[in-house]
Design an enzyme around this catalytic site. Structure first.
Site: not given
Length: 478
Positions: A279, A245, A147
């Site tokens: 995210c 993460e 992304n």
């Protein structure tokens, strides 16, 4: 017509060749040669061999490589941005921001090397000097997502290299050029010695091989919670350092005293930027019942004004979703949530991989749009009645990455922030925030703490060593 990318590979790879598709059109951008498990082993051996000399290189010379890479990144901005747009469906302003952020990361890494990297500690033994310092891990494996392929590779790559490590970088397939092969060329041209960085595009078997290789001392992973849990289990068993993460289902909170138009602007940005494929996306819009209808109207109005299309050929706000699987997931969550009684206030449809900015009203905590990480341009609105109910709603999610609170009462906002099980909270702002001198990370299913940014980079990409010395050996009883 496909682009030629073979010259970008730092070393020949032996895996299959697959088509790299453009999400907006379905056209083949290039033939992408993948790495094999054998390529991982060869790259790990080369990295382990090259790392010692790289770590011994004077810090100012390593810093010079980082700064040269930064300048080359700026010079090659058009190439990086074009690939980001076509390969990953980014709109151009998003690609430009990502490149500038990566430029900043490189300069931060260059400055990091010159900082103190140890302490002289007191000793209870007469005549002893204790030196405690941070030393390179050796070889670091980085597994990056699609992304923000450039930035989310660079935030680990730059400090890891600067601090004297070698790196094996596995970019996501859809991001292998922008967030992988172009970086290999960039650092090679900046003067990084051969073997210190290997880029290994591949499927899950390549990532698994990097995690398991005994020569790799640390894994930095950005991606889904499910995959991150598996990597964490493997690294725990192998006694490897790991930075995770992971996903998020982030709360965007609007209190009854908020500036509703400002909140709606922030909510739209947090929910719809990069098609919601972030995210830190504003995934749950928790709005006080006294202003829920007003906020829903303002957010839906903004969503309806957003244009969807091919970011390579049109000026648009939203590009395509990354692939058919993600498109099906987003559409399915919206349909299931509507079937359970939510209302459609904007969007809810699309063509091909394109999906309109969507606002759902009346979403309750048992609905898919509240529970799941959507990773698409969908803003579910859930009313709440009071602060205790709000905190319970936020903390009911296993995720704890980012949150935002809109209120005119900063003291109340701060008090609420301290009650949330969330790694980052932004008052009168939106959830998609990053400042690269500030540690970044989440709690719970969103990862294992603030692992990236500022001072924590020096801790994350090194390990500690204690050296003690005395001028003359003492005599022990035996």
């Amino acid at each position: 017509m496909t682009e030629k990318i073979a010259h970008l590979y730092p070393a020949p790879l032996t895996g299959p060749q697959v088509p790299l598709l453009e999400p907006a059109t379905g056209a083949t951008l290039a033939g992408l040669r993948l790495a094999s498990v054998a390529d991982v082993a060869a790259a790990a051996e080369a990295a382990a061999t090259a790392q010692a000399a790289w770590a011994a290189t004077p810090f100012d010379q390593r810093a010079a490589v980082m700064r040269r890479a930064a300048e080359l990144l700026r010079e090659r901005a058009d190439t990086f941005n074009r690939w980001n747009v076509r390969e990953c469906g980014s709109i151009l302003p998003k690609a430009e921001w990502e490149l500038n952020a990566s430029y900043e990361q490189l300069h931060n890494a260059a400055g990091l090397i010159a900082q103190p990297h140890g302490h002289i500690m007191p000793s209870s033994v007469p005549g002893r000097t204790n030196l405690w310092s941070r030393v390179p891990i050796g070889v670091v494996g980085i597994i990056a997502p699609w992304n923000y392929p450039l930035l989310l590779a660079m935030r680990s790559l730059a400090p890891a290299l600067a601090l004297g490590n070698a790196v094996l970088l596995k970019p996501a397939l859809q991001g292998s050029v922008c967030g992988g092969l172009l970086l290999a060329e960039l650092f090679r041209d900046a003067g990084l010695p051969a073997g210190v960085l290997s880029v290994l595009p591949g499927e899950a078997d390549v990532g698994d091989a990097i995690v398991r290789d005994a020569r790799v001392g640390m894994i930095s992973f950005t991606g889904s919670t499910a995959v991150g849990k598996r990597i964490g289990e493997l690294c725990g068993g192998l006694l490897k350092k790991v930075a995770l993460e992971l996903g998020g289902n982030n709360a965007f909170i609007v209190l009854e005293d908020a500036d509703i138009e400002a909140a709606a602007s922030h909510g739209a940005w947090g929910a719809f930027l990069h098609q919601g494929q972030i995210c830190m996306q504003a995934g749950r819009h928790l709005v006080h019942e006294a202003v829920a209808a007003q906020y829903a109207e303002a957010l839906a109005r903004r969503a309806k004004a957003l244009r969807v299309g091919n970011p390579d050929t049109e000026t648009v706000h939203l590009g395509p979703l990354i692939n058919a699987q993600q498109r099906a997931k987003v559409g399915g969550i919206v349909r299931d949530t509507l079937a359970r009684g939510a209302s459609l206030l904007a969007g809810g449809k699309g063509e091909g991989l394109f999906y309109e900015a969507t606002v759902l009203g009346g979403v309750t905590p048992d609905m898919p749009a509240f529970i799941d990480e959507i990773f698409g341009p969908v803003a579910p609105i859930t009313p709440f009645a009071g602060d205790d109910a709000l905190v319970a709603l936020v903390n009911s999610s296993p995720y704890g990455l980012s949150a935002a609170i809109h209120t005119r009462d900063l003291a109340r906002g701060l008090e609420l922030a301290q009650r949330l099980k969330t790694g980052m909270v932004h008052i009168n702002d939106q959830t998609v925030n990053a400042e690269f001198n500030v540690p970044f990370g989440g709690m719970g299913a969103s990862g294992n703490g603030g692992r990236f940014g500022g001072p924590v980079n020096a801790e994350e990409f090194t390990q500690s060593q204690w050296v003690s010395m005395v001028s003359r050996p003492v005599t022990y009883p035996f």
